[in-house]
Scaffold this active site. Structure first.
Site, PDB file in Angstrom:
ATOM      1  N   SER A 179     -35.842 -15.755 -26.840  1.00 52.75           N
ATOM      2  CA  SER A 179     -36.523 -15.798 -25.781  1.00 52.75           C
ATOM      3  C   SER A 179     -36.283 -15.870 -24.642  1.00 52.75           C
ATOM      4  CB  SER A 179     -36.866 -17.733 -26.049  1.00 52.75           C
ATOM      5  OG  SER A 179     -38.219 -18.132 -24.959  1.00 52.75           O
ATOM      6  N   TYR A 236     -33.673 -26.419 -25.062  1.00 53.23           N
ATOM      7  CA  TYR A 236     -34.872 -25.529 -26.060  1.00 53.23           C
ATOM      8  C   TYR A 236     -33.570 -23.813 -25.192  1.00 53.23           C
ATOM      9  CZ  TYR A 236     -38.195 -21.318 -26.889  1.00 53.23           C
ATOM     10  OH  TYR A 236     -38.646 -20.338 -27.462  1.00 53.23           O
TER      11      TYR A 236
END
Length: 313
Positions: free
Chosen positions: A157, A183
């Protein structure tokens, strides 16, 4: 060769795969019960691949497999249980897999979860997004099931640019837990894994990617509204994608002859990523490509799995 890739941010997975015949090829797609994982599995199956949906929710996986079969797949995908957050589940999946394997798409993931841990006490996002996929790929490699020319695709990501791996405290045992920091750590780990695996496994192409901003997937289930960095206008260099567009870079790296010989690289919008520039939401951060950090993460990951009772060869 990558300079000749004719695909970009608006390309769909089906467009990228057009003309590619995967008859006789086998593929595993993790997290294929929804979102870009399901779309990745669908187009791979339509191109002739024998696809295995590796999912936590096997009922949802069976529903996806049925839809894929009805969509014109050469064969109905198989469905196998896999909880990437738990080493025992990953070990069972690996033990029950019998090759050969041509494609592994490490797609499953969780994002911005409230503070949670697995049975080992590992932070959930690091356990699921990185350690589970590391154990899966490493375990399959140890079994020797990867076919010549196999490809591993790791879905990372752009969030990786926001933080590095906390090598001294990866499970936030002393650091105050922040869902976005956790994350970012896990997504940086995804890229570092590709860097080191490409070095250690030269017979396999291992690449990572940013699928783009797709708000309509289950990945965002822990958020009521998009984060502030989500800007559909494209002012930050990122526009919203459909699921079909979001799966395209995964499919490119998994199948296309246009990237033959490419490994250890981070892609976005079907192209090798440019270096990250602060103020944008594009590119690859240097900390995610650092070979020393990649090697250190490999050692840390192996040590954690060994301590959990699931050592790798």
């Amino acid at each position: 060769m990558t300079s000749q890739i004719p695909f970009g941010p608006e390309s769909t997975a089906a467009e990228v795969l057009a003309g590619v015949d995967l008859t006789g090829k086998s593929a595993i797609v993790t997290g294929a019960s929804s979102g870009i994982g399901a779309e990745t599995a669908r187009v791979l199956a339509r191109a002739g691949a024998a696809v295995t949906l590796a999912v936590r929710d096997t009922d949802a996986g069976q529903e996806v497999a049925t839809r894929i079969a009805a969509d014109g797949a050469a064969r109905r995908p198989s469905v196998r249980p896999l909880d990437l957050s738990e080493p025992a589940s990953v070990a069972t999946f690996v033990a029950n897999w019998h090759g050969p394997l041509d494609i592994l798409v490490a797609n499953a993931g969780v994002m911005a979860t409230p503070g949670a841990r697995n049975s080992q006490g590992w932070e959930l996002q690091f356990a699921t997004n990185h350690l589970g996929h590391f154990q899966l790929a490493h375990g399959l490699h140890d079994k020797g099931v990867f076919a010549p020319g196999a490809r591993i695709v790791v879905v990372s990501s752009v969030g990786h640019v926001n933080g590095e791996v906390l090598f001294d405290d990866p499970h936030f045992e002393r650091t105050p837990y922040d869902p976005w920091a956790a994350y970012s750590q896990s997504k940086t780990a995804n890229v570092l894994f590709a860097v080191e695996a490409a070095k250690r496994w030269p017979e396999i192409a291992v690449n990572a990617l940013n699928p783009g901003r797709i708000w309509s997937t289950g990945l965002s289930r822990h958020m009521d509204t998009p984060p502030q960095s989500f800007d559909p206008s494209g002012a930050t260099g990122v526009t919203e994608k459909t699921i079909e567009q979001g799966a395209s870079t995964s499919v490119l790296l998994a199948t296309s002859p246009l990237v033959d010989g490419v490994t250890g690289t981070y892609f976005e919008d079907n192209q090798p990523a440019v270096p990250f520039t602060p103020g944008t939401r594009r590119g690859v951060a240097q900390h995610a490509l650092d070979p020393d950090k990649a090697a250190r993460l490999w050692t840390l990951s192996r040590d954690l799995l060994a301590a959990s009772g699931h050592p790798l060869a």
